[in-house]
Write a protein that holds these residues in place. Structure first.
Motif, PDB file in Angstrom:
ATOM      1  N   ILE A 353     -58.277  -0.351  96.578  1.00  0.00           N
ATOM      2  CA  ILE A 353     -59.253   0.046  97.607  1.00  0.00           C
ATOM      3  C   ILE A 353     -60.712  -0.078  97.132  1.00  0.00           C
ATOM      4  O   ILE A 353     -61.548  -0.606  97.863  1.00  0.00           O
ATOM      5  N   PRO A 354     -61.062   0.369  95.916  1.00  0.00           N
ATOM      6  CA  PRO A 354     -62.479   0.247  95.523  1.00  0.00           C
ATOM      7  C   PRO A 354     -62.987  -1.199  95.594  1.00  0.00           C
ATOM      8  O   PRO A 354     -64.060  -1.461  96.141  1.00  0.00           O
ATOM      9  N   SER A 355     -62.216  -2.147  95.062  1.00  0.00           N
ATOM     10  CA  SER A 355     -62.702  -3.536  95.074  1.00  0.00           C
ATOM     11  C   SER A 355     -62.760  -4.063  96.512  1.00  0.00           C
ATOM     12  O   SER A 355     -63.633  -4.854  96.865  1.00  0.00           O
ATOM     13  N   PHE A 356     -61.834  -3.614  97.354  1.00  0.00           N
ATOM     14  CA  PHE A 356     -61.837  -4.054  98.753  1.00  0.00           C
ATOM     15  C   PHE A 356     -63.088  -3.508  99.469  1.00  0.00           C
ATOM     16  O   PHE A 356     -63.747  -4.227 100.233  1.00  0.00           O
ATOM     17  N   LEU A 357     -63.439  -2.259  99.204  1.00  0.00           N
ATOM     18  CA  LEU A 357     -64.639  -1.685  99.841  1.00  0.00           C
ATOM     19  C   LEU A 357     -65.884  -2.477  99.430  1.00  0.00           C
ATOM     20  O   LEU A 357     -66.735  -2.809 100.273  1.00  0.00           O
ATOM     21  N   ASP A 358     -65.977  -2.790  98.133  1.00  0.00           N
ATOM     22  CA  ASP A 358     -67.134  -3.581  97.657  1.00  0.00           C
ATOM     23  C   ASP A 358     -67.206  -4.899  98.418  1.00  0.00           C
ATOM     24  O   ASP A 358     -68.265  -5.309  98.899  1.00  0.00           O
ATOM     25  N   LYS A 359     -66.050  -5.549  98.517  1.00  0.00           N
ATOM     26  CA  LYS A 359     -66.010  -6.863  99.157  1.00  0.00           C
ATOM     27  C   LYS A 359     -66.445  -6.765 100.624  1.00  0.00           C
ATOM     28  O   LYS A 359     -67.216  -7.593 101.129  1.00  0.00           O
ATOM     29  N   MET A 360     -65.962  -5.739 101.312  1.00  0.00           N
ATOM     30  CA  MET A 360     -66.296  -5.601 102.739  1.00  0.00           C
ATOM     31  C   MET A 360     -67.797  -5.382 102.936  1.00  0.00           C
ATOM     32  O   MET A 360     -68.396  -5.903 103.876  1.00  0.00           O
ATOM     33  N   GLU A 361     -68.399  -4.605 102.056  1.00  0.00           N
ATOM     34  CA  GLU A 361     -69.844  -4.389 102.177  1.00  0.00           C
ATOM     35  C   GLU A 361     -70.602  -5.706 101.997  1.00  0.00           C
ATOM     36  O   GLU A 361     -71.550  -5.990 102.721  1.00  0.00           O
ATOM     37  N   ASN A 362     -70.144  -6.504 101.018  1.00  0.00           N
ATOM     38  CA  ASN A 362     -70.807  -7.800 100.801  1.00  0.00           C
ATOM     39  C   ASN A 362     -70.658  -8.714 102.001  1.00  0.00           C
ATOM     40  O   ASN A 362     -71.616  -9.358 102.432  1.00  0.00           O
ATOM     41  N   VAL A 363     -69.452  -8.771 102.544  1.00  0.00           N
ATOM     42  CA  VAL A 363     -69.196  -9.644 103.697  1.00  0.00           C
ATOM     43  C   VAL A 363     -70.101  -9.229 104.853  1.00  0.00           C
ATOM     44  O   VAL A 363     -70.746 -10.067 105.512  1.00  0.00           O
ATOM     45  N   CYS A 364     -70.185  -7.929 105.091  1.00  0.00           N
ATOM     46  CA  CYS A 364     -70.979  -7.439 106.227  1.00  0.00           C
ATOM     47  C   CYS A 364     -72.453  -7.794 106.040  1.00  0.00           C
ATOM     48  O   CYS A 364     -73.123  -8.252 106.969  1.00  0.00           O
ATOM     49  N   SER A 365     -72.964  -7.609 104.815  1.00  0.00           N
ATOM     50  CA  SER A 365     -74.388  -7.881 104.660  1.00  0.00           C
ATOM     51  C   SER A 365     -74.665  -9.389 104.614  1.00  0.00           C
ATOM     52  O   SER A 365     -75.647  -9.854 105.183  1.00  0.00           O
ATOM     53  N   ASN A 366     -73.777 -10.179 104.001  1.00  0.00           N
ATOM     54  CA  ASN A 366     -74.044 -11.621 103.901  1.00  0.00           C
ATOM     55  C   ASN A 366     -73.912 -12.332 105.240  1.00  0.00           C
ATOM     56  O   ASN A 366     -74.673 -13.232 105.550  1.00  0.00           O
ATOM     57  N   ILE A 367     -72.919 -11.952 106.035  1.00  0.00           N
ATOM     58  CA  ILE A 367     -72.667 -12.728 107.258  1.00  0.00           C
ATOM     59  C   ILE A 367     -73.384 -12.147 108.469  1.00  0.00           C
ATOM     60  O   ILE A 367     -73.842 -12.875 109.342  1.00  0.00           O
ATOM     61  N   LEU A 368     -73.498 -10.823 108.522  1.00  0.00           N
ATOM     62  CA  LEU A 368     -74.061 -10.219 109.742  1.00  0.00           C
ATOM     63  C   LEU A 368     -75.406  -9.531 109.540  1.00  0.00           C
ATOM     64  O   LEU A 368     -76.188  -9.390 110.471  1.00  0.00           O
ATOM     65  N   GLY A 369     -75.613  -9.015 108.338  1.00  0.00           N
ATOM     66  CA  GLY A 369     -76.774  -8.140 108.118  1.00  0.00           C
ATOM     67  C   GLY A 369     -76.630  -6.861 108.922  1.00  0.00           C
ATOM     68  O   GLY A 369     -77.613  -6.210 109.278  1.00  0.00           O
ATOM     69  N   ALA A 370     -75.373  -6.486 109.227  1.00  0.00           N
ATOM     70  CA  ALA A 370     -75.130  -5.304 110.063  1.00  0.00           C
ATOM     71  C   ALA A 370     -74.777  -4.093 109.201  1.00  0.00           C
ATOM     72  O   ALA A 370     -74.935  -4.135 107.979  1.00  0.00           O
TER      73      ALA A 370
END
Ligand SMILES: Cc1cc2nc3c(=O)[nH]c(=O)nc-3n(C[C@H](O)[C@H](O)[C@H](O)COP(=O)(O)OP(=O)(O)OC[C@H]3O[C@@H](n4cnc5c(N)ncnc54)[C@H](O)[C@@H]3O)c2cc1C
Length: 467
Positions: A353-370
């Protein structure tokens, strides 16, 4: 469709059994809770008995008319509303709930029974129906079975599947398949009900169920704890599990979720300093109702000594407990209030879960800036991933990368051997992504079941199984 409407009106001969769009506003039946799925319907069918459901399906099957079974319409994957011109079959009036048997602690419950009504029914008898979720005032037992709903206490009691003793189904051609037994043990052949639980209305319509109730716990104790490092979540989970024998909920909320709830929903003040990156709600069912003598405080003290937690607050009353739960329960409302959301509901093996949370935050900021809002039922490895629109992003820009995002989130889930649907189901929203969680052989088996039980494809066509 005109022939169908005429036939329904003639053969059923009771104008309370359907709602006509020319005479009524059917908006609540044709638009879903997320407001992302909207359609039209020529008729809403409102059976009062299993026999009505059987007659209606038999007519639909004969004329090849597609039908959408609908419960409380709180599903979030677009499975419960029409896509083009399907007929809606609302199960709301199949809400019988009376046949309680104290010896087996089971109750026969109509598919249209609202979850909150079942909770109250059980409490009045000193018992409890242990599945609980935020949509309790609207979602129905039939819809919950069709999606195998989970909720806040899966850790202790399991999902809907674990509560069922017997089931009554109406098949696409109108055949009633009824096994409303109250038995815990029944190994007489294939347990067919298990195939219908979680089948999202594509194989048959659930009309009644025999459900297991459990004794009301003497008390529920709640604490909110703060962690200074999300890397500690897996070890925290194992410590909490071994220290709290009556553990019933373990919900994780990242700081951003708490801040978002505070911004969008009126409620109590957050009782801990807002300086930690992660908060975890712990709920335990105890055998003593005497707050000072049930060992909860000592167990929490022991947890402090591990050095895993940075701060904590214990609810001293049920009101205080509700106030702590507010920050988890209000997440749905706070998300909807902010604008559009890309919503994912995945299961990840807890250690990842910790690595997945990190990844999701990166995806959200890189693709959406949301804004990434990440929370979930930590005990079950269930992470709710929400990428929420912020005022600086137009609707068009926000919605455009939907498919690209889904592929990334589901690939990250797949490589961790997780599931793309923890509890919400597949519906319309995720069917093209089912391949991330099921093998071609499994999908082909689902397809052949659908073909043999619903050969004319009238039940919830287009849901779950990819083309
Ligand atoms: C605020 C909020 C919180 C939620 N929290 C949770 C949660 O914690 N855990 C969780 O699992 N879900 C949660 N959900 C999702 C939703 O509440 C569940 O999926 C619920 O089980 C849906 O029940 P329903 O009666 O509203 O079904 P609907 O939305 O009406 O239908 C869902 C699916 O089941 C089919 N269906 C409905 N009734 C029948 C029937 N009688 N026979 C056959 N098929 C049928 C429909 O065709 C559709 O495919 C939440 C939703 C909201 C809005």
């Amino acid at each position: 469709v005109k022939d169908f409407i005429d036939k329904i009106k003639n053969e059923l001969d009771d104008n309370t059994l359907y709602l006509d769009p020319e005479k009524e506003d059917l908006g609540t039946y044709t638009s879903d809770w997320t407001k992302k799925f909207n359609g039209n319907t020529p008729l809403v069918l409102r059976p009062k008995t299993t026999l009505h459901v059987s007659q209606m399906l038999s007519i639909c099957n004969e004329l090849g008319v597609s039908i959408i079974p609908q419960g409380g319409n709180t599903g979030v994957v677009g499975g419960s509303t029409p896509r083009s011109e399907e007929v809606v079959l609302s199960l709301s009036r199949l809400n019988n709930l009376a046949d309680y048997d104290p010896a087996s602690a089971t109750v026969v419950c109509g598919a249209g029974t609202i979850l909150k009504t079942l909770h109250d029914f059980a409490t009045d008898r000193g018992m409890e129906f242990p599945v609980d979720l935020g949509a309790r005032g609207q979602c129905q037992i039939g819809g919950m079975l069709a999606t195998n709903a989970g909720g806040n206490r899966v850790l202790r009691y399991g999902l809907m599947r674990e509560q069922v003793r017997g089931l009554e189904i109406v098949m696409a051609d109108g055949t009633i398949v009824s096994n409303l037994n109250r038995l815990k043990k029944d190994n007489s052949g294939i347990d067919l009900k298990q195939i219908f639980i979680g089948s999202e209305g594509i194989l048959g319509v659930i009309t009644q169920a025999v459900l297991q109730l459990v004794p009301l716990p003497a008390a529920r104790r709640t604490a909110m704890i703060a962690l200074s490092d999300r890397e500690n979540l897996p070890i925290l989970l194992s410590e909490v599990r071994s220290r709290f024998p009556g553990l019933s909920s373990l919900e994780v909320l990242l700081l951003q979720v708490i801040e978002h709830v505070i911004e969008y929903v009126d409620g109590p003040e957050f009782p801990l300093p807002k300086q930690f990156p992660v908060y975890v709600l712990v709920e335990e069912e105890t055998e003593s109702s005497s707050a000072g003598h049930d060992g909860f405080v000592e167990r929490l003290g022991g947890l402090f000594e591990t050095g895993l937690i940075a701060d904590a607050i214990i609810a001293e009353s049920s009101l205080q407990s509700e106030r702590l739960w507010h920050f988890r329960e209000a997440t749905g409302e706070a998300i909807v209030a902010a604008g559009f959301t890309h919503k994912f509901d995945v299961t990840i093996p807890q250690g990842e879960i910790p690595s997945f949370l990190d990844k999701m935050e990166n995806v959200c900021s890189n693709i959406l800036g949301a804004r990434p809002l990440l929370f979930g039922h930590l005990g079950d490895g269930n992470v709710h991933v929400n990428f929420v629109q912020t005022p600086n992003i137009s609707d068009k820009n926000f919605l455009a990368p939907a498919s690209e995002l889904a592929k990334i989130v589901y690939e990250e889930t797949r490589i961790r051997k997780g599931s793309i649907s923890a509890e919400h189901g597949i519906g319309m929203l995720k069917r093209e992504f089912l391949i991330y969680s099921k093998t071609p052989e499994e999908i082909s088996f689902m397809r052949s079941l659908k073909k043999s039980w619903d050969p004319r494809n009238i039940l919830n066509p287009g849901v779950m199984i990819p083309d």
